[in-house]
Write a protein that holds these residues in place. Structure first.
Motif, PDB file in Angstrom:
ATOM      1  N   THR A 156    -120.992 -63.152  92.708  1.00  0.00           N
ATOM      2  CA  THR A 156    -120.184 -62.199  93.476  1.00  0.00           C
ATOM      3  C   THR A 156    -120.224 -62.532  94.956  1.00  0.00           C
ATOM      4  O   THR A 156    -119.188 -62.544  95.620  1.00  0.00           O
ATOM      5  CB  THR A 156    -120.688 -60.767  93.240  1.00  0.00           C
ATOM      6  N   ARG A 157    -121.379 -62.818  95.481  1.00  0.00           N
ATOM      7  CA  ARG A 157    -121.500 -63.150  96.904  1.00  0.00           C
ATOM      8  C   ARG A 157    -120.764 -64.445  97.230  1.00  0.00           C
ATOM      9  O   ARG A 157    -120.097 -64.546  98.253  1.00  0.00           O
ATOM     10  CB  ARG A 157    -122.968 -63.263  97.309  1.00  0.00           C
ATOM     11  N   THR A 211    -125.063 -61.496  90.918  1.00  0.00           N
ATOM     12  CA  THR A 211    -124.995 -61.155  92.338  1.00  0.00           C
ATOM     13  C   THR A 211    -124.663 -62.391  93.153  1.00  0.00           C
ATOM     14  O   THR A 211    -123.854 -62.340  94.076  1.00  0.00           O
ATOM     15  CB  THR A 211    -126.337 -60.562  92.817  1.00  0.00           C
ATOM     16  N   ILE A 248    -114.985 -47.712  99.223  1.00  0.00           N
ATOM     17  CA  ILE A 248    -115.744 -47.366  98.025  1.00  0.00           C
ATOM     18  C   ILE A 248    -114.753 -46.975  96.936  1.00  0.00           C
ATOM     19  O   ILE A 248    -113.793 -46.243  97.202  1.00  0.00           O
ATOM     20  CB  ILE A 248    -116.741 -46.229  98.305  1.00  0.00           C
ATOM     21  N   GLU A 286    -114.206 -51.253  91.727  1.00  0.00           N
ATOM     22  CA  GLU A 286    -114.691 -52.258  92.666  1.00  0.00           C
ATOM     23  C   GLU A 286    -114.003 -53.594  92.440  1.00  0.00           C
ATOM     24  O   GLU A 286    -113.481 -53.867  91.372  1.00  0.00           O
ATOM     25  CB  GLU A 286    -116.205 -52.413  92.552  1.00  0.00           C
ATOM     26  N   ARG A 291    -116.535 -48.537 105.109  1.00  0.00           N
ATOM     27  CA  ARG A 291    -116.629 -49.451 103.974  1.00  0.00           C
ATOM     28  C   ARG A 291    -115.876 -48.858 102.781  1.00  0.00           C
ATOM     29  O   ARG A 291    -116.127 -47.716 102.386  1.00  0.00           O
ATOM     30  CB  ARG A 291    -118.091 -49.666 103.609  1.00  0.00           C
ATOM     31  N   SER A 332    -116.526 -51.673  97.047  1.00  0.00           N
ATOM     32  CA  SER A 332    -117.801 -51.618  96.345  1.00  0.00           C
ATOM     33  C   SER A 332    -117.843 -50.401  95.414  1.00  0.00           C
ATOM     34  O   SER A 332    -117.043 -49.464  95.573  1.00  0.00           O
ATOM     35  CB  SER A 332    -118.969 -51.564  97.332  1.00  0.00           C
ATOM     36  N   ALA A 333    -118.759 -50.420  94.454  1.00  0.00           N
ATOM     37  CA  ALA A 333    -118.854 -49.332  93.478  1.00  0.00           C
ATOM     38  C   ALA A 333    -119.349 -48.047  94.138  1.00  0.00           C
ATOM     39  O   ALA A 333    -118.822 -46.979  93.885  1.00  0.00           O
ATOM     40  CB  ALA A 333    -119.769 -49.732  92.333  1.00  0.00           C
ATOM     41  N   GLN A 334    -120.374 -48.092  94.936  1.00  0.00           N
ATOM     42  CA  GLN A 334    -120.917 -46.914  95.626  1.00  0.00           C
ATOM     43  C   GLN A 334    -121.778 -47.315  96.772  1.00  0.00           C
ATOM     44  O   GLN A 334    -122.299 -48.233  97.016  1.00  0.00           O
ATOM     45  CB  GLN A 334    -121.714 -45.999  94.710  1.00  0.00           C
ATOM     46  N   ILE A 336    -112.252 -55.459 100.239  1.00  0.00           N
ATOM     47  CA  ILE A 336    -113.342 -55.620  99.293  1.00  0.00           C
ATOM     48  C   ILE A 336    -113.933 -54.246  99.030  1.00  0.00           C
ATOM     49  O   ILE A 336    -114.441 -53.584  99.950  1.00  0.00           O
ATOM     50  CB  ILE A 336    -114.407 -56.584  99.842  1.00  0.00           C
TER      51      ILE A 336
END
Length: 178
Positions: free
Chosen positions: A9-10, A6, A87, A147, A85, A176-178, A174
């Motif tokens: 990734t951040r 994490t 997804i 993602e 966002r 995201s997965a969900q 960017i």
């Protein structure tokens, strides 16, 4: 995902955001003084794209300026906005607004993508004649299967007088997965 993954990734996302901001700050603007032919083109300009009343700055206040790549002097800028966002696996709406500082007889937007992006309609978008202080908006529907960080490229080609100028813009997405 582990806490170290994490953190990586951040930090990757933060690094990409800083790089995009640096590209935006490094962008050059073109000559802002109109010529006589620019003023004539502005008088005769009609467009086939959506326009909203008001000045371009007000109409794009909630948008982010797209980064430019290369050293282009074409007198235009592109702003973008993503309503929700992104997804993975879902279609998103990417709204872009082109603004010019000089009048031109024709402008066309060409979309390019990074692997993994699927456009609902990847055809070039002919804007037509343009005038300063107007936001020429386009809505682009796209989807991304997994993602990660993706980049939508937009090449804006401008024809004015006997000049043909282009400017390349990059929009990071960017997902995201969900």
């Amino acid at each position: 995902m582990t806490s170290s993954a994490t953190l990586v990734t951040r930090s990757t996302i933060a690094c990409l955001a800083i790089c995009c901001a640096a590209l935006v700050l490094a962008a050059c603007s073109g000559n802002k003084s109109p010529t006589a032919s620019d003023q004539i083109a502005a008088k005769n300009a009609t467009t086939a794209v959506k326009q909203r009343p008001g000045n371009a700055a007000d109409l794009t206040a909630s948008m982010v300026q797209a980064a430019t790549s290369g050293k282009a002097t074409a007198p235009m800028q592109l702003k973008f906005e993503i309503a929700e966002r992104p997804i993975a696996g879902q279609t998103i709406d990417l709204s872009v607004a082109l603004m010019v500082t000089v009048a031109a007889q024709a402008v066309t937007l060409h979309l390019t993508d990074s692997p993994g992006i699927v456009f609902a309609d990847a055809a070039d978008r002919a804007i037509g004649a343009v005038v300063p202080d107007t936001a020429y908006r386009q809505d682009i529907k796209l989807s991304i299967a997994s993602e990660g960080v993706y980049f939508v490229g937009i090449t804006a080609s401008m024809a004015r007088d006997t000049l043909s100028e282009t400017r390349n813009f990059t929009i990071p997405i960017i997902v995201s997965a969900q």
